[in-house]
Design a protein around this motif. Sequence first.
Motif, PDB file in Angstrom:
ATOM      1  N   ASP B 169      53.945 -11.088  15.973  1.00  0.00           N
ATOM      2  CA  ASP B 169      52.980 -11.339  14.910  1.00  0.00           C
ATOM      3  C   ASP B 169      53.489 -12.434  13.976  1.00  0.00           C
ATOM      4  OD1 ASP B 169      50.617 -11.103  13.607  1.00  0.00           O
ATOM      5  OD2 ASP B 169      51.207  -9.396  12.374  1.00  0.00           O
ATOM      6  N   ALA B 170      54.123 -13.434  14.560  1.00  0.00           N
ATOM      7  CA  ALA B 170      54.650 -14.545  13.774  1.00  0.00           C
ATOM      8  C   ALA B 170      54.144 -15.849  14.380  1.00  0.00           C
ATOM      9  CB  ALA B 170      56.178 -14.534  13.812  1.00  0.00           C
ATOM     10  N   GLN B 171      54.129 -16.890  13.593  1.00  0.00           N
ATOM     11  CA  GLN B 171      53.668 -18.170  14.123  1.00  0.00           C
ATOM     12  C   GLN B 171      54.667 -18.734  15.123  1.00  0.00           C
ATOM     13  OE1 GLN B 171      51.770 -21.141  11.572  1.00  0.00           O
ATOM     14  NE2 GLN B 171      53.334 -22.562  12.276  1.00  0.00           N
ATOM     15  N   VAL B 172      54.153 -19.093  16.272  1.00  0.00           N
ATOM     16  CA  VAL B 172      54.996 -19.627  17.338  1.00  0.00           C
ATOM     17  C   VAL B 172      54.373 -20.920  17.847  1.00  0.00           C
ATOM     18  CG1 VAL B 172      55.884 -19.220  19.671  1.00  0.00           C
ATOM     19  CG2 VAL B 172      55.759 -17.338  18.062  1.00  0.00           C
ATOM     20  N   THR B 173      55.209 -21.919  18.089  1.00  0.00           N
ATOM     21  CA  THR B 173      54.722 -23.172  18.660  1.00  0.00           C
ATOM     22  C   THR B 173      55.383 -23.402  20.002  1.00  0.00           C
ATOM     23  OG1 THR B 173      54.469 -24.093  16.463  1.00  0.00           O
ATOM     24  CG2 THR B 173      54.471 -25.652  18.271  1.00  0.00           C
ATOM     25  N   VAL B 174      54.576 -23.692  20.992  1.00  0.00           N
ATOM     26  CA  VAL B 174      55.111 -24.059  22.299  1.00  0.00           C
ATOM     27  C   VAL B 174      54.890 -25.547  22.450  1.00  0.00           C
ATOM     28  CG1 VAL B 174      55.043 -23.634  24.769  1.00  0.00           C
ATOM     29  CG2 VAL B 174      54.508 -21.804  23.188  1.00  0.00           C
ATOM     30  N   ARG B 175      55.976 -26.274  22.694  1.00  0.00           N
ATOM     31  CA  ARG B 175      55.882 -27.733  22.696  1.00  0.00           C
ATOM     32  C   ARG B 175      55.735 -28.326  24.093  1.00  0.00           C
ATOM     33  NH1 ARG B 175      57.751 -29.927  17.877  1.00  0.00           N
ATOM     34  NH2 ARG B 175      58.757 -28.420  16.530  1.00  0.00           N
ATOM     35  N   ASN B 176      55.198 -29.529  24.081  1.00  0.00           N
ATOM     36  CA  ASN B 176      55.143 -30.363  25.286  1.00  0.00           C
ATOM     37  C   ASN B 176      54.486 -29.715  26.486  1.00  0.00           C
ATOM     38  OD1 ASN B 176      56.113 -32.912  24.639  1.00  0.00           O
ATOM     39  ND2 ASN B 176      58.199 -32.106  24.511  1.00  0.00           N
ATOM     40  N   LEU B 177      53.330 -29.115  26.273  1.00  0.00           N
ATOM     41  CA  LEU B 177      52.578 -28.577  27.398  1.00  0.00           C
ATOM     42  C   LEU B 177      51.666 -29.681  27.924  1.00  0.00           C
ATOM     43  CD1 LEU B 177      51.565 -25.091  25.995  1.00  0.00           C
ATOM     44  CD2 LEU B 177      53.430 -25.626  27.542  1.00  0.00           C
ATOM     45  N   GLU B 178      51.536 -29.716  29.221  1.00  0.00           N
ATOM     46  CA  GLU B 178      50.730 -30.767  29.842  1.00  0.00           C
ATOM     47  C   GLU B 178      49.265 -30.324  29.898  1.00  0.00           C
ATOM     48  OE1 GLU B 178      52.023 -31.736  33.828  1.00  0.00           O
ATOM     49  OE2 GLU B 178      50.019 -32.462  34.256  1.00  0.00           O
ATOM     50  N   VAL B 179      48.375 -31.241  29.564  1.00  0.00           N
ATOM     51  CA  VAL B 179      46.940 -30.970  29.738  1.00  0.00           C
ATOM     52  C   VAL B 179      46.627 -31.187  31.212  1.00  0.00           C
ATOM     53  CG1 VAL B 179      44.616 -31.706  29.138  1.00  0.00           C
ATOM     54  CG2 VAL B 179      46.382 -31.645  27.394  1.00  0.00           C
ATOM     55  N   VAL B 180      46.072 -30.169  31.851  1.00  0.00           N
ATOM     56  CA  VAL B 180      45.810 -30.256  33.290  1.00  0.00           C
ATOM     57  C   VAL B 180      44.375 -30.696  33.560  1.00  0.00           C
ATOM     58  CG1 VAL B 180      45.813 -28.984  35.465  1.00  0.00           C
ATOM     59  CG2 VAL B 180      47.547 -28.497  33.747  1.00  0.00           C
ATOM     60  N   GLN B 181      43.456 -30.100  32.825  1.00  0.00           N
ATOM     61  CA  GLN B 181      42.048 -30.454  33.019  1.00  0.00           C
ATOM     62  C   GLN B 181      41.324 -30.389  31.691  1.00  0.00           C
ATOM     63  OE1 GLN B 181      39.688 -28.172  35.861  1.00  0.00           O
ATOM     64  NE2 GLN B 181      41.137 -28.668  37.471  1.00  0.00           N
ATOM     65  N   VAL B 182      40.256 -31.165  31.583  1.00  0.00           N
ATOM     66  CA  VAL B 182      39.416 -31.117  30.394  1.00  0.00           C
ATOM     67  C   VAL B 182      37.972 -30.961  30.859  1.00  0.00           C
ATOM     68  CG1 VAL B 182      38.625 -32.366  28.362  1.00  0.00           C
ATOM     69  CG2 VAL B 182      40.984 -32.602  29.113  1.00  0.00           C
ATOM     70  N   ASP B 183      37.343 -29.899  30.393  1.00  0.00           N
ATOM     71  CA  ASP B 183      35.950 -29.662  30.751  1.00  0.00           C
ATOM     72  C   ASP B 183      35.103 -29.916  29.509  1.00  0.00           C
ATOM     73  OD1 ASP B 183      33.495 -28.769  31.451  1.00  0.00           O
ATOM     74  OD2 ASP B 183      34.152 -26.831  32.265  1.00  0.00           O
ATOM     75  N   SER B 184      34.454 -31.081  29.474  1.00  0.00           N
ATOM     76  CA  SER B 184      33.703 -31.447  28.281  1.00  0.00           C
ATOM     77  C   SER B 184      32.396 -30.668  28.171  1.00  0.00           C
ATOM     78  CB  SER B 184      33.418 -32.941  28.289  1.00  0.00           C
ATOM     79  OG  SER B 184      32.799 -33.293  29.490  1.00  0.00           O
ATOM     80  N   GLU B 185      31.938 -30.129  29.295  1.00  0.00           N
ATOM     81  CA  GLU B 185      30.677 -29.386  29.292  1.00  0.00           C
ATOM     82  C   GLU B 185      30.818 -28.058  28.544  1.00  0.00           C
ATOM     83  OE1 GLU B 185      27.992 -27.440  32.726  1.00  0.00           O
ATOM     84  OE2 GLU B 185      29.015 -29.309  33.256  1.00  0.00           O
ATOM     85  N   ASP B 186      31.906 -27.333  28.858  1.00  0.00           N
ATOM     86  CA  ASP B 186      32.133 -26.022  28.233  1.00  0.00           C
ATOM     87  C   ASP B 186      33.160 -26.089  27.115  1.00  0.00           C
ATOM     88  OD1 ASP B 186      30.394 -24.487  29.806  1.00  0.00           O
ATOM     89  OD2 ASP B 186      31.807 -24.574  31.468  1.00  0.00           O
ATOM     90  N   ASN B 187      33.648 -27.281  26.788  1.00  0.00           N
ATOM     91  CA  ASN B 187      34.693 -27.450  25.776  1.00  0.00           C
ATOM     92  C   ASN B 187      35.945 -26.667  26.124  1.00  0.00           C
ATOM     93  OD1 ASN B 187      33.163 -29.116  23.965  1.00  0.00           O
ATOM     94  ND2 ASN B 187      31.986 -27.284  23.490  1.00  0.00           N
ATOM     95  N   VAL B 188      36.352 -26.749  27.367  1.00  0.00           N
ATOM     96  CA  VAL B 188      37.539 -26.006  27.787  1.00  0.00           C
ATOM     97  C   VAL B 188      38.684 -26.973  28.066  1.00  0.00           C
ATOM     98  CG1 VAL B 188      38.531 -24.559  29.585  1.00  0.00           C
ATOM     99  CG2 VAL B 188      36.300 -24.024  28.677  1.00  0.00           C
ATOM    100  N   LEU B 189      39.824 -26.641  27.476  1.00  0.00           N
ATOM    101  CA  LEU B 189      41.039 -27.408  27.678  1.00  0.00           C
ATOM    102  C   LEU B 189      41.951 -26.545  28.524  1.00  0.00           C
ATOM    103  CD1 LEU B 189      42.118 -30.100  26.455  1.00  0.00           C
ATOM    104  CD2 LEU B 189      43.236 -28.719  24.739  1.00  0.00           C
ATOM    105  N   MET B 190      42.513 -27.121  29.582  1.00  0.00           N
ATOM    106  CA  MET B 190      43.387 -26.353  30.450  1.00  0.00           C
ATOM    107  C   MET B 190      44.797 -26.902  30.264  1.00  0.00           C
ATOM    108  SD  MET B 190      42.810 -25.897  34.490  1.00  0.00           S
ATOM    109  CE  MET B 190      41.215 -25.153  34.589  1.00  0.00           C
TER     110      MET B 190
END
Lengths: 115, 213
Positions: B169-190
């Motif tokens: 229950d604390a703020q956590v940041t995960v760095r340098n994740l790669e964007v695999v796909q972008v679905d502009s129709e459903d606004n989904v970021l993978m």
Amino acid sequence: MQHALLTKVINANMRTDVPAIRIGDTIKVHVKIREGEKERLQAFEGTLIARKNTGMGENITVRKMSFGQGVERIFPIHAPVIDHIDIVRTGRVRRSKLYYLRGLRGKAARLKERV
Amino acid sequence: MSPGILGKKIGMTQIFRADGQVVPVTLVKAGPCVVTQRKTPTSDGYDAVQLGLVEFAKAKNITKPMAGHLKKSGADGVRFQREFRLATGDSDLKAGDRILVTEFKPTDKVDVTGVSKGRGFAGFVKRHHFRGGEGSHGSMFHRAPGSIGSSSFPSRVFPGMRMAGHMGDAQVTVRNLEVVQVDSEDNVLMVKGAIPGPNGSYVMVKRSRRMGK
């Protein structure tokens, strides 16, 4: 419950050409193998003894006897490396995991054809 | 160009790349976002952009001060707002601008910030990966802390000693994740890999600072 958008992504990435294989069937899995620049198919024929997980991670375990030695391979069924799967013969079994076949040899490890 | 986007974690699955490689991915329903405020060095002392995630919000659940704040940018239906710092003169965004998932493209690197799942009051073994003792064979030391310091000198426990307590229950940041796909129709970021928090939790997706530059 699974989110509708997750279902949509899974459905879009899943293979639709997986045949209706059942546990106990003898199947032939044709796997694409890259050798340098060339690509060829290699077949692995054996009994389907387990099917695990759902969604994109679904996999099957195929067991065969190779020169008297039992060999099992696990294939992710949605993987693009799998070219196609043939059903060689069906098998009638009463359970979903046939791990008991590992303890059987020769005639005892046969399965009856499904009618 | 927006420094980031806000979103909601949907869940994880895996997909196969064209070369047959399997990639674990997390889906984030990202945006559409609206710029609710633009902070500038002259008015606020620093440069930042405040984004709001546009989604359905009952009018009664928005406090009057918040409604007044949102009115300035013409945004409606905002429940989750976060601020992104900008380098001075880095962006030409202004209040009321819309930010869509199309800001990102595959192979982009992002940092994802969220609130991790709460684990309650957790013991040493779970919280700090201490080994604990044997379960049986007469062992009388199972999951207890063991020694937390010496005796008469220093007669106290040093600050920062790892002990049992509230975990998660604390703020956590995960760095340098790669964007695999972008679905502009459903606004989904993978994005590749796992991100903090349970499914359905709000996350901040930030463009990674480029390493070594």
